[in-house]
Scaffold this motif. Structure first.
Motif, PDB file in Angstrom:
ATOM      1  N   ALA A  46       0.836  -1.200   0.000  1.00 25.59           N
ATOM      2  CA  ALA A  46       0.000   0.000   0.000  1.00 25.59           C
ATOM      3  C   ALA A  46       0.871   1.250   0.000  1.00 25.59           C
ATOM      4  CB  ALA A  46      -0.916   0.004   1.219  1.00 25.59           C
ATOM      5  N   TRP A  47       0.485   2.232  -0.819  1.00 25.83           N
ATOM      6  CA  TRP A  47       1.159   3.524  -0.892  1.00 25.83           C
ATOM      7  C   TRP A  47       0.149   4.612  -0.547  1.00 25.83           C
ATOM      8  CZ3 TRP A  47       6.330   4.130  -2.722  1.00 25.83           C
ATOM      9  CH2 TRP A  47       6.931   2.942  -3.180  1.00 25.83           C
ATOM     10  N   ALA A  48       0.548   5.542   0.325  1.00 24.09           N
ATOM     11  CA  ALA A  48      -0.320   6.654   0.715  1.00 24.09           C
ATOM     12  C   ALA A  48      -0.044   7.859  -0.177  1.00 24.09           C
ATOM     13  CB  ALA A  48      -0.079   7.024   2.180  1.00 24.09           C
ATOM     14  N   VAL A  49      -1.099   8.538  -0.584  1.00 26.79           N
ATOM     15  CA  VAL A  49      -0.937   9.665  -1.494  1.00 26.79           C
ATOM     16  C   VAL A  49      -0.293  10.854  -0.775  1.00 26.79           C
ATOM     17  CG1 VAL A  49      -3.269  10.574  -1.052  1.00 26.79           C
ATOM     18  CG2 VAL A  49      -2.103  11.095  -3.218  1.00 26.79           C
ATOM     19  N   LEU A  50       0.681  11.476  -1.431  1.00 27.40           N
ATOM     20  CA  LEU A  50       1.307  12.703  -0.932  1.00 27.40           C
ATOM     21  C   LEU A  50       0.760  13.926  -1.647  1.00 27.40           C
ATOM     22  CD1 LEU A  50       5.043  11.566  -0.676  1.00 27.40           C
ATOM     23  CD2 LEU A  50       3.439  11.925   1.206  1.00 27.40           C
ATOM     24  N   ASP A  51       0.542  13.801  -2.949  1.00 27.49           N
ATOM     25  CA  ASP A  51      -0.110  14.877  -3.692  1.00 27.49           C
ATOM     26  C   ASP A  51      -0.707  14.307  -4.968  1.00 27.49           C
ATOM     27  OD1 ASP A  51       1.508  15.452  -6.203  1.00 27.49           O
ATOM     28  OD2 ASP A  51       3.093  15.784  -4.747  1.00 27.49           O
ATOM     29  N   ASP A  52      -1.651  15.057  -5.527  1.00 26.95           N
ATOM     30  CA  ASP A  52      -2.335  14.625  -6.744  1.00 26.95           C
ATOM     31  C   ASP A  52      -1.954  15.493  -7.938  1.00 26.95           C
ATOM     32  OD1 ASP A  52      -3.546  16.981  -6.068  1.00 26.95           O
ATOM     33  OD2 ASP A  52      -5.597  16.188  -6.026  1.00 26.95           O
ATOM     34  N   GLY A  53      -0.719  16.001  -7.907  1.00 25.78           N
ATOM     35  CA  GLY A  53      -0.239  16.828  -9.007  1.00 25.78           C
ATOM     36  C   GLY A  53      -0.307  18.314  -8.750  1.00 25.78           C
ATOM     37  N   ALA A  54      -0.928  18.720  -7.644  1.00 31.81           N
ATOM     38  CA  ALA A  54      -1.021  20.133  -7.286  1.00 31.81           C
ATOM     39  C   ALA A  54      -0.122  20.389  -6.071  1.00 31.81           C
ATOM     40  CB  ALA A  54      -2.476  20.494  -6.970  1.00 31.81           C
ATOM     41  N   PRO A  55       0.343  21.640  -5.882  1.00 27.40           N
ATOM     42  CA  PRO A  55       0.041  22.836  -6.671  1.00 27.40           C
ATOM     43  C   PRO A  55       1.129  23.204  -7.672  1.00 27.40           C
ATOM     44  CG  PRO A  55       1.026  23.501  -4.612  1.00 27.40           C
ATOM     45  CD  PRO A  55       1.024  21.988  -4.619  1.00 27.40           C
ATOM     46  N   GLY A  56       2.179  22.400  -7.808  1.00 26.91           N
ATOM     47  CA  GLY A  56       3.325  22.785  -8.632  1.00 26.91           C
ATOM     48  C   GLY A  56       2.997  22.961 -10.099  1.00 26.91           C
ATOM     49  N   ASP A  57       3.849  23.729 -10.783  1.00 30.69           N
ATOM     50  CA  ASP A  57       3.669  24.007 -12.210  1.00 30.69           C
ATOM     51  C   ASP A  57       4.478  23.071 -13.096  1.00 30.69           C
ATOM     52  OD1 ASP A  57       2.070  26.294 -11.664  1.00 30.69           O
ATOM     53  OD2 ASP A  57       3.883  27.469 -11.289  1.00 30.69           O
ATOM     54  N   LEU A  58       5.227  22.140 -12.505  1.00 29.49           N
ATOM     55  CA  LEU A  58       6.244  21.422 -13.273  1.00 29.49           C
ATOM     56  C   LEU A  58       6.031  19.915 -13.302  1.00 29.49           C
ATOM     57  CD1 LEU A  58       9.279  23.479 -11.930  1.00 29.49           C
ATOM     58  CD2 LEU A  58       8.240  23.655 -14.200  1.00 29.49           C
ATOM     59  N   GLY A  59       4.822  19.455 -13.050  1.00 29.70           N
ATOM     60  CA  GLY A  59       4.564  18.026 -13.056  1.00 29.70           C
ATOM     61  C   GLY A  59       4.909  17.386 -14.389  1.00 29.70           C
ATOM     62  N   GLY A  60       5.628  16.268 -14.338  1.00 29.03           N
ATOM     63  CA  GLY A  60       6.012  15.560 -15.553  1.00 29.03           C
ATOM     64  C   GLY A  60       7.401  14.966 -15.419  1.00 29.03           C
ATOM     65  N   ALA A  61       7.818  14.253 -16.449  1.00 29.06           N
ATOM     66  CA  ALA A  61       9.167  13.687 -16.511  1.00 29.06           C
ATOM     67  C   ALA A  61       9.971  14.515 -17.508  1.00 29.06           C
ATOM     68  CB  ALA A  61       9.122  12.225 -16.938  1.00 29.06           C
ATOM     69  N   TRP A  62      11.014  15.167 -17.025  1.00 30.75           N
ATOM     70  CA  TRP A  62      11.803  16.094 -17.822  1.00 30.75           C
ATOM     71  C   TRP A  62      13.201  15.532 -18.071  1.00 30.75           C
ATOM     72  CZ3 TRP A  62       9.488  20.858 -19.112  1.00 30.75           C
ATOM     73  CH2 TRP A  62       8.308  21.163 -18.421  1.00 30.75           C
ATOM     74  N   MET A  63      13.737  15.814 -19.243  1.00 26.91           N
ATOM     75  CA  MET A  63      15.097  15.407 -19.584  1.00 26.91           C
ATOM     76  C   MET A  63      15.886  16.651 -19.968  1.00 26.91           C
ATOM     77  SD  MET A  63      16.328  12.439 -22.256  1.00 26.91           S
ATOM     78  CE  MET A  63      15.572  13.218 -23.682  1.00 26.91           C
ATOM     79  N   ILE A  64      17.105  16.758 -19.458  1.00 28.36           N
ATOM     80  CA  ILE A  64      17.908  17.926 -19.785  1.00 28.36           C
ATOM     81  C   ILE A  64      18.290  17.887 -21.265  1.00 28.36           C
ATOM     82  CG2 ILE A  64      20.109  16.855 -19.084  1.00 28.36           C
ATOM     83  CD1 ILE A  64      20.881  19.685 -18.019  1.00 28.36           C
ATOM     84  N   THR A  65      18.050  18.999 -21.959  1.00 30.96           N
ATOM     85  CA  THR A  65      18.300  19.049 -23.403  1.00 30.96           C
ATOM     86  C   THR A  65      19.226  20.190 -23.810  1.00 30.96           C
ATOM     87  OG1 THR A  65      16.243  20.325 -23.670  1.00 30.96           O
ATOM     88  CG2 THR A  65      16.127  17.935 -24.024  1.00 30.96           C
TER      89      THR A  65
END
Length: 233
Positions: free
Chosen positions: A111-130
């Motif tokens: 079981a995993w407990a939720v920490l956040d549902d994508g809020a409130p940050g503006d940067l949700g996602g998987a980013w790669m340095i380019t």
């Protein structure tokens, strides 16, 4: 007829309570206690990462992650791009059962407990340095098997540097972040290279330009940096 109507109402009520894996918020962050270590999992659209560390003495344990996709309404396929505890898992595909009750996410029996549902940050996602600025000029990063990724939920971040071809792990760190009015601030919870960095607060400037994340400020060593990060496919 009355009994049939009552039965139909009962079925509709039960159906309304059913929540399956497809309802898991994306991006999101989750926590668990596994084998005496704190585990943090970040899930974004198509990518995931899990980090394990001791919250008391700040010792980094290991990290694993990669790509995921739905296998069915109640299972997902995981393909690991990195696994610092068992490199034989890199490239390996797993089908795991997943259940979600609106608060807890079950992967297998864990079981995993939720920490956040994508809020409130503006940067949700998987980013790669380019891209990275050197000597005043922006230089694109050559794409290859070596990846530096930063995976973000609404409040949590983790960066990982690894090579999918050699299975080499170069480092990882993570914690919490805020992104407000162009200011991006990290607070480090774990760092594979130096656990003395745990608790450090690192402020940066950020801007989103044409879908890319422009990240600038001073590194942990005090050197100026300017990086461009792009969302992974």
């Amino acid at each position: 007829m009355r009994n049939v109507s009552k039965f139909l109402v009962f079925i509709l009520m039960i159906s309304a309570l059913v929540v399956n894996a497809q309802d898991v918020p994306i991006p999101s962050a989750w926590s668990a206690e596994i084998a005496g270590q704190k585990a943090i999992m970040i899930v974004t659209d198509g990518h995931f990462s899990m980090a394990y560390f001791d919250a008391k003495d700040h010792q980094f344990g290991y990290t694993e992650g990669g790509k995921w996709s739905m296998a069915s309404d109640a299972s997902v396929k995981l393909v690991r791009e990195y696994h610092t505890k068992d490199t034989a898992m890199v490239g390996h595909e797993d089908i795991v059962d997943v259940d979600y009750d609106g608060q807890r996410l079950f992967i297998g029996t864990q079981a995993w407990a939720v920490l956040d549902d994508g809020a409130p940050g503006d940067l949700g996602g998987a980013w790669m340095i380019t891209g990275r600025k050197r000597d005043g000029e922006m230089q694109p990063m050559r794409r290859g098997s070596r990846i530096t990724m930063k995976i973000m939920s609404g409040t949590r971040f983790q960066w990982i540097a690894y090579d999918t071809a050699t299975k080499k792990f170069s480092g990882s760190g993570g914690g919490t972040y805020t992104s407000t009015d162009g200011k991006y601030v990290e607070t480090i919870d774990f760092f594979s290279k130096d656990n003395n960095r745990v608790g450090a607060v690192l402020p940066f400037d950020f801007d989103l330009k044409e879908g890319d994340w422009h990240h600038s400020g001073l590194s942990s060593k005090g050197d100026p940096i300017y990086e461009v990060w792009s969302l992974r496919e």
